[in-house]
Motif scaffolding. Structure first.
Motif, PDB file in Angstrom:
ATOM      1  N   UNK A   1       0.829  -1.205   0.000  1.00  0.00           N
ATOM      2  CA  UNK A   1       0.000   0.000   0.000  1.00  0.00           C
ATOM      3  C   UNK A   1       0.867   1.261   0.000  1.00  0.00           C
ATOM      4  N   UNK A   2       1.911   1.286   0.828  1.00  0.00           N
ATOM      5  CA  UNK A   2       2.795   2.450   0.926  1.00  0.00           C
ATOM      6  C   UNK A   2       3.443   2.768  -0.424  1.00  0.00           C
ATOM      7  N   UNK A   3       3.848   1.735  -1.146  1.00  0.00           N
ATOM      8  CA  UNK A   3       4.529   1.936  -2.425  1.00  0.00           C
ATOM      9  C   UNK A   3       3.588   2.451  -3.514  1.00  0.00           C
ATOM     10  N   UNK A   4       2.297   2.143  -3.382  1.00  0.00           N
ATOM     11  CA  UNK A   4       1.345   2.514  -4.422  1.00  0.00           C
ATOM     12  C   UNK A   4       0.521   3.759  -4.079  1.00  0.00           C
ATOM     13  N   UNK A   5       0.440   4.102  -2.805  1.00  0.00           N
ATOM     14  CA  UNK A   5      -0.337   5.268  -2.365  1.00  0.00           C
ATOM     15  C   UNK A   5       0.649   6.351  -1.941  1.00  0.00           C
ATOM     16  N   UNK A   6       0.660   7.469  -2.616  1.00  0.00           N
ATOM     17  CA  UNK A   6       1.720   8.472  -2.463  1.00  0.00           C
ATOM     18  C   UNK A   6       1.386   9.612  -1.498  1.00  0.00           C
ATOM     19  N   UNK A   7       0.209   9.529  -0.862  1.00  0.00           N
ATOM     20  CA  UNK A   7      -0.163  10.586   0.082  1.00  0.00           C
ATOM     21  C   UNK A   7       0.157  10.149   1.512  1.00  0.00           C
ATOM     22  N   UNK A   8      -0.127  11.015   2.480  1.00  0.00           N
ATOM     23  CA  UNK A   8       0.281  10.791   3.873  1.00  0.00           C
ATOM     24  C   UNK A   8      -0.376   9.539   4.463  1.00  0.00           C
ATOM     25  N   UNK A   9       0.454   8.744   5.157  1.00  0.00           N
ATOM     26  CA  UNK A   9       0.013   7.537   5.853  1.00  0.00           C
ATOM     27  C   UNK A   9       0.588   7.586   7.268  1.00  0.00           C
ATOM     28  N   UNK A  10      -0.216   7.253   8.268  1.00  0.00           N
ATOM     29  CA  UNK A  10       0.238   7.196   9.657  1.00  0.00           C
ATOM     30  C   UNK A  10       0.044   5.783  10.193  1.00  0.00           C
ATOM     31  N   UNK A  11       1.056   5.272  10.910  1.00  0.00           N
ATOM     32  CA  UNK A  11       1.025   3.906  11.434  1.00  0.00           C
ATOM     33  C   UNK A  11       1.275   3.939  12.941  1.00  0.00           C
ATOM     34  N   UNK A  12       0.392   3.280  13.679  1.00  0.00           N
ATOM     35  CA  UNK A  12       0.491   3.206  15.139  1.00  0.00           C
ATOM     36  C   UNK A  12       0.655   1.747  15.544  1.00  0.00           C
ATOM     37  N   UNK A  13       1.669   1.461  16.373  1.00  0.00           N
ATOM     38  CA  UNK A  13       1.867   0.099  16.852  1.00  0.00           C
ATOM     39  C   UNK A  13       3.337  -0.262  16.939  1.00  0.00           C
ATOM     40  N   UNK A  14       3.624  -1.402  17.555  1.00  0.00           N
ATOM     41  CA  UNK A  14       4.998  -1.866  17.721  1.00  0.00           C
ATOM     42  C   UNK A  14       5.525  -2.501  16.444  1.00  0.00           C
TER      43      UNK A  14
ATOM     44  N   UNK B   1      11.801   4.904   6.546  1.00  0.00           N
ATOM     45  CA  UNK B   1      12.522   5.309   5.335  1.00  0.00           C
ATOM     46  C   UNK B   1      11.590   5.915   4.286  1.00  0.00           C
ATOM     47  N   UNK B   2      10.293   5.647   4.392  1.00  0.00           N
ATOM     48  CA  UNK B   2       9.332   6.232   3.451  1.00  0.00           C
ATOM     49  C   UNK B   2       8.932   7.620   3.950  1.00  0.00           C
ATOM     50  N   UNK B   3       9.191   8.630   3.138  1.00  0.00           N
ATOM     51  CA  UNK B   3       9.027  10.015   3.577  1.00  0.00           C
ATOM     52  C   UNK B   3       7.574  10.409   3.828  1.00  0.00           C
ATOM     53  N   UNK B   4       6.635   9.716   3.201  1.00  0.00           N
ATOM     54  CA  UNK B   4       5.227  10.080   3.381  1.00  0.00           C
ATOM     55  C   UNK B   4       4.553   9.258   4.488  1.00  0.00           C
ATOM     56  N   UNK B   5       5.352   8.574   5.309  1.00  0.00           N
ATOM     57  CA  UNK B   5       4.807   7.715   6.363  1.00  0.00           C
ATOM     58  C   UNK B   5       5.208   8.242   7.745  1.00  0.00           C
ATOM     59  N   UNK B   6       4.221   8.418   8.642  1.00  0.00           N
ATOM     60  CA  UNK B   6       4.454   8.736  10.051  1.00  0.00           C
ATOM     61  C   UNK B   6       4.433   7.449  10.864  1.00  0.00           C
ATOM     62  N   UNK B   7       5.421   7.242  11.730  1.00  0.00           N
ATOM     63  CA  UNK B   7       5.443   6.085  12.626  1.00  0.00           C
ATOM     64  C   UNK B   7       5.299   6.597  14.054  1.00  0.00           C
ATOM     65  N   UNK B   8       4.236   6.183  14.756  1.00  0.00           N
ATOM     66  CA  UNK B   8       3.950   6.697  16.086  1.00  0.00           C
ATOM     67  C   UNK B   8       4.352   5.758  17.216  1.00  0.00           C
ATOM     68  N   UNK B   9       4.557   4.466  16.955  1.00  0.00           N
ATOM     69  CA  UNK B   9       4.757   3.534  18.056  1.00  0.00           C
ATOM     70  C   UNK B   9       3.428   3.224  18.728  1.00  0.00           C
ATOM     71  N   UNK B  10       3.483   2.760  19.983  1.00  0.00           N
ATOM     72  CA  UNK B  10       2.263   2.407  20.706  1.00  0.00           C
ATOM     73  C   UNK B  10       1.556   3.654  21.249  1.00  0.00           C
ATOM     74  N   UNK B  11       0.251   3.740  21.022  1.00  0.00           N
ATOM     75  CA  UNK B  11      -0.563   4.824  21.556  1.00  0.00           C
ATOM     76  C   UNK B  11      -1.880   4.254  22.064  1.00  0.00           C
TER      77      UNK B  11
END
Length: 329
Positions: free
Chosen positions: A188-201, A208-218
């Motif tokens: 999905x990340x490679x094919x969808x070029x807009x902002x993506x946020x991921x929460x979890x361990x 490394x993907x510039x359009x991806x936010x990594x939040x960790x556990x919340x």
């Protein structure tokens, strides 16, 4: 007033916290609770603490079960209620039953054998088993003498409203790392070029993907805010190549995301269609279908309209803790 000894995580945002808070608020019950996450499965930030947690796991389980056994013998509650229960020994269940305590397991996961043969034997011996996977009716019917399917929990309180979309959040995924989900997420990340946020361990490699936010556990209000401000939330499901019977079809987030103000786009299957209805924009079959759905929702400004319909459907089908209390009697 009925005394209950329970094994429920009481951290806000965990699945069983809804049940814990409902017990605390209900004047018909007096609760003695053991949070097994804090006893055994506590969060470890670094490799050294993770090693110590693993080494001490067996001793912590023994200590947890001994403390529960002592309370059961001393207070003789009416119910012993366990959520998931992978840290609870068969001996503890048998002690409860010998003291005329009704034993109840609420099991939200897939294959109980994943936690070992001892846990599997324990599941068989509970007086009542509530499970939340509709595709496993036959399996649990053969495992326990008194199984009952319930949909995952939604709070007794009023639901949250969806908020204005925040482009800095974009499309949201919440869940810990697993191999099959990582394959889906990366595609999905490679094919969808807009902002993506991921929460979890476990998702640090995706930084490394510039359009991806990594939040960790919340947990708690922070994750609720992300749900309600995301464009959509991805409903990815766990799969097992060697055990097709135990593939996931719904999860707690199937209900909690729309309850807390998020629009969930769910992997398509017959079980979730019974919850959300037949609107094709609630579901996806592959990555390309998912991206087409997200784009249509965004271009046609359908986010709020779809969420409202989805929320109304889960309010009709989700299990409120107060409904579960009535089943105990």
């Amino acid at each position: 007033m009925d005394l209950i000894i329970s094994v429920l995580r009481n951290s806000k945002g965990t699945d069983d916290n809804l049940l814990y808070e409902a017990f605390i608020e209900n004047k018909n019950f007096d609760l003695i609770n053991f949070d097994d996450q804090k006893w055994v499965d506590y969060y470890s930030e670094n490799i050294i603490s993770k090693i110590f947690r693993k080494l001490l796991r067996g001793l912590n389980q023994i200590s947890l079960n001994k403390s529960i056994q002592d309370k059961i013998i001393k207070f003789k509650p009416r119910y012993f209620i366990v959520f998931k229960g992978s840290n609870i020994f068969l001996k503890t269940i048998n002690i409860a039953k010998k003291n005329n305590v009704k034993t109840i397991l609420i099991y939200p996961d897939l294959n109980p054998a994943f936690y070992g043969k001892n846990f599997l034997r324990a599941v068989k011996n509970y007086d009542q088993l509530y499970y939340t996977k509709p595709n496993l009716k036959e399996y649990f019917s053969n495992l326990n003498n008194n199984p009952k399917f319930i949909n995952p929990f939604i709070p007794n309180s009023n639901s949250n409203k969806i908020k204005d979309y925040d482009s800095n959040i974009g499309v949201l995924f919440v869940g810990h790392y697993s191999r099959n989900k990582s394959i889906q997420i990366i595609d999905f990340i490679k094919k969808y070029k807009y902002k993506i946020s991921i929460v979890g361990r476990g998702w640090g490699a995706l930084k490394k993907f510039k359009h991806v936010n990594i939040f960790g556990e919340l947990y708690g209000d922070v994750i609720v805010n992300l749900y309600s401000k995301s464009l959509v939330v991805l409903g990815l499901l766990q799969k097992f190549r060697k055990q097709e019977i135990f593939k996931d079809v719904i999860t707690s987030r199937t209900f909690l995301v729309p309850f807390y103000g998020g629009l969930l786009i769910h992997e398509n299957n017959e079980f979730v269609q019974k919850i959300y209805g037949r609107n094709e924009l609630f579901y996806f079959n592959d990555t390309e279908d998912l991206i087409d759905t997200i784009n249509e929702i965004k271009i046609k400004n359908l986010r709020q309209k779809l969420w409202l319909k989805q929320k109304n459907n889960i309010l009709k089908t989700g299990t409120r803790p107060i409904e579960l209390f009535k089943m105990f009697k």
